[in-house]
Scaffold this motif. Structure first.
Motif, mmCIF file in Angstrom:
data_model
loop_
_atom_site.group_PDB
_atom_site.id
_atom_site.type_symbol
_atom_site.label_atom_id
_atom_site.label_comp_id
_atom_site.label_asym_id
_atom_site.label_seq_id
_atom_site.Cartn_x
_atom_site.Cartn_y
_atom_site.Cartn_z
ATOM 1 N N VAL A 255 0.528 -1.366 -0.146
ATOM 2 C CA VAL A 255 0.510 -0.005 -0.208
ATOM 3 C C VAL A 255 0.970 1.697 0.181
ATOM 4 C CG1 VAL A 255 -1.278 0.878 1.588
ATOM 5 C CG2 VAL A 255 -1.646 -0.981 1.549
ATOM 6 N N THR A 256 2.128 1.149 0.542
ATOM 7 C CA THR A 256 2.787 2.005 0.700
ATOM 8 C C THR A 256 3.573 2.296 -0.448
ATOM 9 O OG1 THR A 256 3.341 1.958 2.640
ATOM 10 C CG2 THR A 256 5.449 3.372 1.656
ATOM 11 N N MET A 257 3.655 1.529 -1.362
ATOM 12 C CA MET A 257 3.979 1.335 -3.363
ATOM 13 C C MET A 257 3.442 2.057 -3.727
ATOM 14 S SD MET A 257 7.032 0.234 -3.288
ATOM 15 C CE MET A 257 7.145 -0.111 -4.959
ATOM 16 N N ILE A 258 1.554 1.694 -4.109
ATOM 17 C CA ILE A 258 0.998 2.144 -4.141
ATOM 18 C C ILE A 258 0.561 4.147 -3.908
ATOM 19 C CG2 ILE A 258 -2.293 2.717 -4.642
ATOM 20 C CD1 ILE A 258 -1.846 -0.583 -3.702
ATOM 21 N N TRP A 259 0.517 4.365 -2.911
ATOM 22 C CA TRP A 259 1.390 5.655 -1.800
ATOM 23 C C TRP A 259 1.877 6.367 -3.046
ATOM 24 C CZ3 TRP A 259 -2.228 9.273 1.703
ATOM 25 C CH2 TRP A 259 -2.540 8.026 2.035
#
Length: 302
Positions: A255-259
């Protein structure tokens, strides 16, 4: 009215989104000031918000035992964890390597849940845990191996961070010194604010920069990461087993990568996509045990 299953799902989604926001907020904040400066003002702002809200709600008095216990939990879960991560990265450990080390937490928790909490981890859950950590490895793959000439103690700081969160999680689940989340979170946040303020003052890193972007970043991590992230973490811990709750950490790197993709335009490669899928599969496998228990309970009630 929401069912228990729906509440669990919403709590899990809220935790993953809020917890992963901390890595983005840290990137925004440390672009303007040192990590200790960001941590100090992050918790001062979060403590101020929670204190005003707590006073407005006019909570009943708590025993000194509960206050001291929640202060100790806060020093471990917030102070020890965040200080270890930030100082580790600041001293040369790559963000991916630190992320991978701290994300070993679910496996350590699962190993200790039996002897400490009498919560046995099933074979399927172990499979899910191993699939999840493999997924995290693929997600942070590109960032691994970039920590050249880093002292071993810098890696130990990431290990310390992981151990601090594990210890606080097991202690909070095992002993009956808990308080309502609306009381516990303000106490934990205030003690963490005091800790980081003292450390920042001693190291001459307390003065904030005159920067609009800095205060946006501070507000981001104070509200989303400190209040939201830790609030949802403890909420999930009251709703489910420590293994399931800890396994949700596997979803924070994807999810951090998507952010990062949405906010900074960072690319998401093949290994990252495969890692994301493995993380979701691992957490799905782990969640099946509690799903079956919930369905069995519904059948009995009906």
């Amino acid at each position: 009215m929401l069912t228990n299953q729906q509440i669990n799902i919403l709590a899990a989604v809220g935790f993953v989104i809020m917890w992963s926001s901390g890595f983005i907020g840290a990137r925004l904040g440390t672009a303007e000031a040192g990590s200790l400066t960001v941590l100090m003002w992050r918790f001062i702002v979060a403590a101020a918000i929670l204190s005003v809200w707590w006073l407005w709600k006019q909570r009943k008095r708590m025993s000194i035992t509960i206050v001291l216990w929640q202060s100790f939990i806060g020093l471990l879960a917030q102070g020890g964890y965040l200080l270890g991560v930030f100082l580790s990265v600041e001293n040369g450990v790559s963000a991916g390597t630190s992320n991978l080390i701290t994300t070993l937490q679910p496996i350590v928790v699962a190993a200790l849940a039996g002897p400490v909490l009498k919560q046995n981890t099933t074979i399927k859950e172990w499979i899910g845990l191993l699939i999840g950590i493999l997924g995290v490895l693929l997600v942070v793959y590109d960032d691994l191996g970039t920590s050249a000439h880093v002292p071993i103690w810098a890696y130990a700081l990431s290990v310390m961070a992981m151990v601090s969160l594990v210890t606080s999680t097991l202690l909070e689940k095992k002993f009956d010194f808990s308080a309502p989340l609306s009381d516990a979170l303000p106490i934990q946040t205030i003690i963490s604010a005091l800790l980081f303020t003292v450390i920042a003052l001693v190291s001459n890193q307390a003065a904030p920069p005159v920067s609009y972007d800095f205060w946006v970043a501070v507000l981001w991590v104070a509200v989303l990461s400190s209040i939201g992230g830790y609030g949802f973490y403890w909420l999930n811990l009251t709703l489910g087993s420590v293994t399931r709750v800890s396994s949700l950490l596997y979803l924070t790197p994807p999810v951090t990568m998507i952010w990062a993709f949405l906010m900074f335009g960072e690319t998401i490669g093949f290994f990252t996509i495969m890692g994301m899928l493995l993380c979701f599969i691992g957490v799905w496998i782990i969640s099946q045990k509690e799903m079956r228990q919930w369905k069995a309970k519904r059948c009995i009630e009906m």
